[in-house]
Design a protein around this motif. Sequence first.
Motif, PDB file in Angstrom:
ATOM      1  N   VAL A 130     -10.608  -2.681-137.461  1.00 29.48           N
ATOM      2  CA  VAL A 130     -10.328  -4.100-137.659  1.00 29.48           C
ATOM      3  C   VAL A 130     -10.568  -4.800-136.329  1.00 29.48           C
ATOM      4  O   VAL A 130      -9.877  -4.524-135.341  1.00 29.48           O
ATOM      5  CB  VAL A 130      -8.876  -4.322-138.140  1.00 29.48           C
ATOM      6  N   GLU A 131     -11.555  -5.684-136.302  1.00 31.49           N
ATOM      7  CA  GLU A 131     -11.904  -6.361-135.056  1.00 31.49           C
ATOM      8  C   GLU A 131     -10.733  -7.184-134.546  1.00 31.49           C
ATOM      9  O   GLU A 131     -10.115  -7.945-135.290  1.00 31.49           O
ATOM     10  CB  GLU A 131     -13.110  -7.273-135.276  1.00 31.49           C
ATOM     11  N   GLY A 132     -10.403  -6.997-133.280  1.00 32.19           N
ATOM     12  CA  GLY A 132      -9.330  -7.746-132.648  1.00 32.19           C
ATOM     13  C   GLY A 132      -7.975  -7.064-132.686  1.00 32.19           C
ATOM     14  O   GLY A 132      -7.064  -7.472-131.986  1.00 32.19           O
ATOM     15  N   LEU A 133      -7.828  -6.013-133.490  1.00 32.51           N
ATOM     16  CA  LEU A 133      -6.559  -5.290-133.575  1.00 32.51           C
ATOM     17  C   LEU A 133      -6.507  -4.230-132.489  1.00 32.51           C
ATOM     18  O   LEU A 133      -7.368  -3.355-132.408  1.00 32.51           O
ATOM     19  CB  LEU A 133      -6.401  -4.631-134.950  1.00 32.51           C
ATOM     20  N   VAL A 134      -5.487  -4.309-131.637  1.00 34.56           N
ATOM     21  CA  VAL A 134      -5.318  -3.363-130.545  1.00 34.56           C
ATOM     22  C   VAL A 134      -4.433  -2.205-130.974  1.00 34.56           C
ATOM     23  O   VAL A 134      -4.730  -1.046-130.695  1.00 34.56           O
ATOM     24  CB  VAL A 134      -4.720  -4.063-129.299  1.00 34.56           C
ATOM     25  N   ALA A 135      -3.329  -2.502-131.666  1.00 31.46           N
ATOM     26  CA  ALA A 135      -2.392  -1.465-132.093  1.00 31.46           C
ATOM     27  C   ALA A 135      -1.645  -1.913-133.347  1.00 31.46           C
ATOM     28  O   ALA A 135      -1.390  -3.107-133.533  1.00 31.46           O
ATOM     29  CB  ALA A 135      -1.396  -1.162-130.984  1.00 31.46           C
ATOM     30  N   VAL A 162       1.826 -11.221-125.305  1.00 31.41           N
ATOM     31  CA  VAL A 162       2.009  -9.889-124.731  1.00 31.41           C
ATOM     32  C   VAL A 162       2.097 -10.025-123.209  1.00 31.41           C
ATOM     33  O   VAL A 162       1.235 -10.632-122.599  1.00 31.41           O
ATOM     34  CB  VAL A 162       0.841  -8.954-125.124  1.00 31.41           C
ATOM     35  N   ARG A 163       3.131  -9.440-122.622  1.00 32.59           N
ATOM     36  CA  ARG A 163       3.285  -9.441-121.175  1.00 32.59           C
ATOM     37  C   ARG A 163       2.727  -8.167-120.558  1.00 32.59           C
ATOM     38  O   ARG A 163       2.370  -8.130-119.399  1.00 32.59           O
ATOM     39  CB  ARG A 163       4.764  -9.580-120.793  1.00 32.59           C
ATOM     40  N   GLY A 164       2.696  -7.104-121.334  1.00 32.02           N
ATOM     41  CA  GLY A 164       2.147  -5.858-120.830  1.00 32.02           C
ATOM     42  C   GLY A 164       1.995  -4.859-121.959  1.00 32.02           C
ATOM     43  O   GLY A 164       2.768  -4.858-122.900  1.00 32.02           O
ATOM     44  N   LEU A 165       0.964  -4.029-121.882  1.00 27.64           N
ATOM     45  CA  LEU A 165       0.714  -2.998-122.881  1.00 27.64           C
ATOM     46  C   LEU A 165      -0.063  -1.875-122.206  1.00 27.64           C
ATOM     47  O   LEU A 165      -1.037  -2.135-121.500  1.00 27.64           O
ATOM     48  CB  LEU A 165      -0.089  -3.548-124.060  1.00 27.64           C
ATOM     49  N   LEU A 166       0.361  -0.669-122.448  1.00 32.31           N
ATOM     50  CA  LEU A 166      -0.324   0.502-121.889  1.00 32.31           C
ATOM     51  C   LEU A 166      -0.417   1.547-122.980  1.00 32.31           C
ATOM     52  O   LEU A 166       0.598   1.984-123.519  1.00 32.31           O
ATOM     53  CB  LEU A 166       0.454   1.046-120.686  1.00 32.31           C
ATOM     54  N   ILE A 214      -6.235   1.718-122.905  1.00 32.73           N
ATOM     55  CA  ILE A 214      -5.928   0.303-123.053  1.00 32.73           C
ATOM     56  C   ILE A 214      -4.827  -0.075-122.072  1.00 32.73           C
ATOM     57  O   ILE A 214      -3.754   0.528-122.082  1.00 32.73           O
ATOM     58  CB  ILE A 214      -5.482  -0.043-124.487  1.00 32.73           C
ATOM     59  N   VAL A 215      -5.110  -1.053-121.235  1.00 35.29           N
ATOM     60  CA  VAL A 215      -4.120  -1.573-120.304  1.00 35.29           C
ATOM     61  C   VAL A 215      -4.248  -3.088-120.314  1.00 35.29           C
ATOM     62  O   VAL A 215      -5.318  -3.625-120.058  1.00 35.29           O
ATOM     63  CB  VAL A 215      -4.347  -1.055-118.866  1.00 35.29           C
ATOM     64  N   ILE A 216      -3.153  -3.776-120.669  1.00 34.14           N
ATOM     65  CA  ILE A 216      -3.138  -5.242-120.677  1.00 34.14           C
ATOM     66  C   ILE A 216      -2.026  -5.679-119.748  1.00 34.14           C
ATOM     67  O   ILE A 216      -0.934  -5.186-119.792  1.00 34.14           O
ATOM     68  CB  ILE A 216      -2.919  -5.802-122.097  1.00 34.14           C
TER      69      ILE A 216
END
Length: 103
Positions: free
Chosen positions: A31-36, A91-95, A101-103
């Motif tokens: 799904v385009e745009g879905l990270v998790a 989202v403030r942070g995602l690992l 994936i690191v945001i």
Amino acid sequence: MPVVIRSRVRAPIALYDAVHAEVLRRSSGTVEGLVAHIGVPTEEGFEVIEVWESAKAFEYYTETLIGPVVATLSAGHTGPPPETTTEQEQVRGLLIPGASIVI
């Protein structure tokens, strides 16, 4: 800007299982745009927690995939419609190390 979407649904967990299976079938798991995506049972039904690249990507997905799947699976259902509460936050942070994936 990445967003997290939390949807709490008052409906049988079987609805989540059916929607999840059909979305995987229709999308081939991409799904385009879905990270998790995480789906969990709750006392009232289930909760879905997702991270999206943008709110626009989530809205497009909901209109073009989830909406039609839920409509198809709900056809002929005689019980009350699912009751959904949705929250959206930045989202403030995602690992996710395994996916790099690191945001």
